[in-house]
Design a protein around this motif. Sequence first.
Motif, PDB file in Angstrom:
ATOM      1  N   VAL A  96       4.322 -11.594  -9.171  1.00 33.07           N
ATOM      2  CA  VAL A  96       4.099 -10.702  -9.086  1.00 33.07           C
ATOM      3  C   VAL A  96       2.601 -10.803  -9.920  1.00 33.07           C
ATOM      4  CG1 VAL A  96       3.970  -8.366  -9.295  1.00 33.07           C
ATOM      5  CG2 VAL A  96       4.965  -9.053  -7.915  1.00 33.07           C
ATOM      6  N   GLU A 132      -4.003  -7.022  -5.960  1.00 33.63           N
ATOM      7  CA  GLU A 132      -4.135  -8.368  -6.940  1.00 33.63           C
ATOM      8  C   GLU A 132      -4.749  -9.290  -4.670  1.00 33.63           C
ATOM      9  OE1 GLU A 132       0.558  -7.475  -8.362  1.00 33.63           O
ATOM     10  OE2 GLU A 132       0.335  -8.254  -6.206  1.00 33.63           O
ATOM     11  N   GLU A 192      -2.866  -4.719  -1.731  1.00 33.01           N
ATOM     12  CA  GLU A 192      -2.682  -3.121  -2.887  1.00 33.01           C
ATOM     13  C   GLU A 192      -1.456  -3.474  -3.362  1.00 33.01           C
ATOM     14  OE1 GLU A 192      -2.341   1.594  -3.850  1.00 33.01           O
ATOM     15  OE2 GLU A 192      -3.630   0.500  -2.271  1.00 33.01           O
ATOM     16  N   ALA A 193      -0.820  -3.642  -4.259  1.00 36.47           N
ATOM     17  CA  ALA A 193       0.411  -4.176  -5.259  1.00 36.47           C
ATOM     18  C   ALA A 193       1.778  -2.584  -4.989  1.00 36.47           C
ATOM     19  CB  ALA A 193       0.673  -5.081  -6.622  1.00 36.47           C
TER      20      ALA A 193
END
Length: 136
Positions: free
Chosen positions: A7, A126, A119-120
Amino acid sequence: MSNVVKVLAGVAIALAPGAAAHAVPADPFGPFGYRQIQLEMPEHQALATGMVETYSTGLGQDRCDHFPWRGMPGAAGGITVSSEHGVVLISARPGQLTAEGIGKGSTRAAVEAAYDVHEAANGRMEAAVPGNPNAV
């Protein structure tokens, strides 16, 4: 590689509505790093490149140290280093671009045209890093 590194690893960019598009740079970020700084590189090796200051600006997210780019005190950008995973984030210098011509100030439309974004969980946008499936 843990999910945390997947991430966090990558080039950090900020989106600004209405910002102008950029030309593709001669010296872009690559899928594994920027110049001598590479993702997962241990802190001592990253500092030995001379590209970042040798002092940390403190603990950032997830108790990582942040080292600013050398000669740019107070400017945004630098690297974030985890004691467990090494370099986990490379943030762009002002004016620095990816090979796709994306950098701080790129419009959301330009980012979405250059990358497959999503969308993270933390609410940030991202994108997969072309050529490095372990980075976003």
